[in-house]
Design a protein around this motif. Structure first.
Motif, mmCIF file in Angstrom:
data_model
loop_
_atom_site.group_PDB
_atom_site.id
_atom_site.type_symbol
_atom_site.label_atom_id
_atom_site.label_comp_id
_atom_site.label_asym_id
_atom_site.label_seq_id
_atom_site.Cartn_x
_atom_site.Cartn_y
_atom_site.Cartn_z
ATOM 1 N N CYS A 245 -4.123 6.031 5.695
ATOM 2 C CA CYS A 245 -2.739 6.678 5.633
ATOM 3 C C CYS A 245 -1.700 5.413 5.622
ATOM 4 O O CYS A 245 -2.036 4.106 5.851
ATOM 5 N N HIS A 252 -8.415 7.757 8.626
ATOM 6 C CA HIS A 252 -8.791 9.055 9.207
ATOM 7 C C HIS A 252 -9.503 9.682 8.653
ATOM 8 O O HIS A 252 -9.892 9.822 7.245
ATOM 9 N N CYS A 307 -2.493 7.765 15.880
ATOM 10 C CA CYS A 307 -2.049 7.229 14.797
ATOM 11 C C CYS A 307 -0.514 7.605 14.844
ATOM 12 O O CYS A 307 -0.290 9.124 15.074
HETATM 13 ZN ZN ZN Z 1 -2.352 7.664 10.289
#
Ligand code: ZN
Ligand code: ADP
Length: 429
Positions: A245, A252, A307
């Motif tokens: 990301c 992820h 996250c």
């Molecule tokens: Zn992330």
């Protein structure tokens, strides 16, 4: 940006319910494969026995060797009339493995790639050049369909003819590229040789082989892209298993499509988050070729912290495979570690090649390193200093003595696909 926010950020309770349900369905589908039917019978496990994550640990592992022994169609769980596509792995690690897809599989797969691209920030306004092999390698068609799915302009340029690739990047105003990090380094080099710049380029999606933070920094600086790490393997559809990301801190896992575990590769015992081991994946949405606890041979860990982007489970960047780990005089070394150390030293160019030999029963590692033009044409003193700096850093960080050969830019092989940077000449390797 999310493609499917509800699924991507599904919380642990909802996720567990979804994963357990899909694990049961996967186990049910796997019963059409004699290999799994027999294993499950031996263990005495049926789909309704999977009620918790602990129950998953009772399921048998599947290895690449198992798949090779089933060559070509032993792992098919559907009649051939339902199969619409076949790929094979690139065979870096031996005989190719056949993978098959139903129409539903292709739909799930391209949806996962579409998620990757959206997570990176791409939209239908982007122009995407897919510079990977379009043949049996899953990276080509995988990214192609995902990119069309988000409505981006998709250029199936494949590999080869680097000058032509760069002309297209420039003439078509390409904003996003996908290729191996090795090929990206080659592109950079030729762009610079041609005296060009690519101001429109924004996203660099790189994967299919391990690469270091040092290479990321080079690519971001010299190509002017934001670089994203992309992970997958043919046995698990292809790319689209895990992706970075915009936080760029781990990848992820698409948790609705893949159930992941980390195990100790020697004992097969599960390891907790924060501890490195072998990644084991049970795909949850595969129809043509369901797999149970597939041992990827890739080394990573589950990241313990959530996250900031709100998405689910992350794995750390992949440092190598259980089977590309080099053991040199008893010391475990990953080629990616060597890359990381070598590439961040000023004066070092873009390419290196490791040779390991056994001399008088002792492992000897030598590394040929390309150096920049200014160092090559500079003082002898500068060369000697660079050489001893490389030797010292490798000694300090890896506890290994190496012989370093400095070579002129352009003298080592370039790679369009996966780089092969280690030549192991020891017997039995
Ligand atoms: Zn992330
Ligand atoms: P093969 O095993 O024959 O190379 P694939 O072409 O399917 O088959 O490659 C999958 C493998 O490539 C993964 O198991 C992993 O070792 C490597 N790989 C893929 N993406 C990455 C990545 N982002 N970082 C490190 N290694 C990767």
């Amino acid at each position: 940006m999310f493609r499917d926010k509800a699924i991507e950020t599904l919380s642990s309770e909802g996720l567990q319910k979804l994963q357990i349900e899909r694990l049961q369905q996967t186990l049910k589908r796997a019963q059409s494969v004699p290999f799994y039917r027999e294993r499950c019978k031996e263990i005495g496990i049926a789909p309704h026995d999977i009620q918790t994550y602990d129950d998953v640990r009772k399921l048998p592992f599947t290895t690449k060797k198992d798949l090779q022994e089933g060559y070509p169609f032993g792992f098919l769980a559907v009649p051939m009339s339902e199969v619409v596509r076949i790929h094979t792995t690139s065979g870096t690690t031996g005989k190719p493995t056949v993978v098959a897809y139903t129409a539903e599989d292709l739909e799930s797969w391209s949806e996962l790639i579409a998620r990757n691209l959206t997570m990176a920030g791409m939209t239908s306004d982007d122009i995407f050049q897919n510079m990977v092999n379009y043949g049996m390698f899953t990276g080509g068609l995988g990214f192609h369909y995902g990119s069309e799915k988000i409505g981006a302009v998709t250029i199936p340029s494949a590999t080869g003819n680097t000058h032509r690739q760069i002309e297209m990047l420039s003439d078509f105003g390409v904003t996003a590229i996908h290729c191996t990090p090795s090929y990206a380094m080659r592109i950079v080099e030729v762009v610079e040789e041609m005296g060009m710049s690519l101001p429109k380029l924004k996203y660099g999606l790189f994967g299919a082989e391990p690469w270091s933070e040092a290479v990321r920094a080079e690519l971001e600086k010299r190509l002017g892209v934001e670089a994203f790490d992309s992970y997958g393997m043919s046995e698990l559809f292809g790319p689209g298993v895990a992706f970075e990301c915009p936080e760029h801190d781990g990848l992820h896992i698409w948790h609705d499509a893949y159930y992941v575990e980390i195990i100790d590769p020697k004992t097969g015992e599960n390891l907790p988050p924060g501890v490195r081991g072998e990644l084991v994946v049970t795909p949850l949405l595969k129809y043509a070729m369901p797999l149970l606890r597939y041992r990827t041979g890739d080394i990573t860990m589950l990241m313990p912290e959530p996250c900031p982007c709100g998405r689910g489970m992350r794995i750390a960047r992949l440092t190598g495979r259980t089977d590309d780990m080099l053991i040199i005089r008893g010391i475990n070394v990953f080629p990616s570690q060597i890359e990381h150390i070598v590439m961040q030293i000023p004066g070092v160019g873009d390419q290196f090649m490791v040779t390991i030999e056994r001399v008088n029963h002792l492992d000897e590692m030598s590394i040929s390193v390309e150096i920049t033009d200014d160092v090559f044409n500079g003082e002898l003193d500068q060369l000697t200093k660079l050489q001893s700096r490389l030797v010292d850093e490798l000694k300090e960080r890896l506890e290994l003595r190496t012989t370093i050969r400095l070579v002129e830019r352009g003298s080592l092989p370039r790679f369009e696909g996966k780089a092969k940077r280690v030549i192991d000449l020891r017997e039995g390797m």
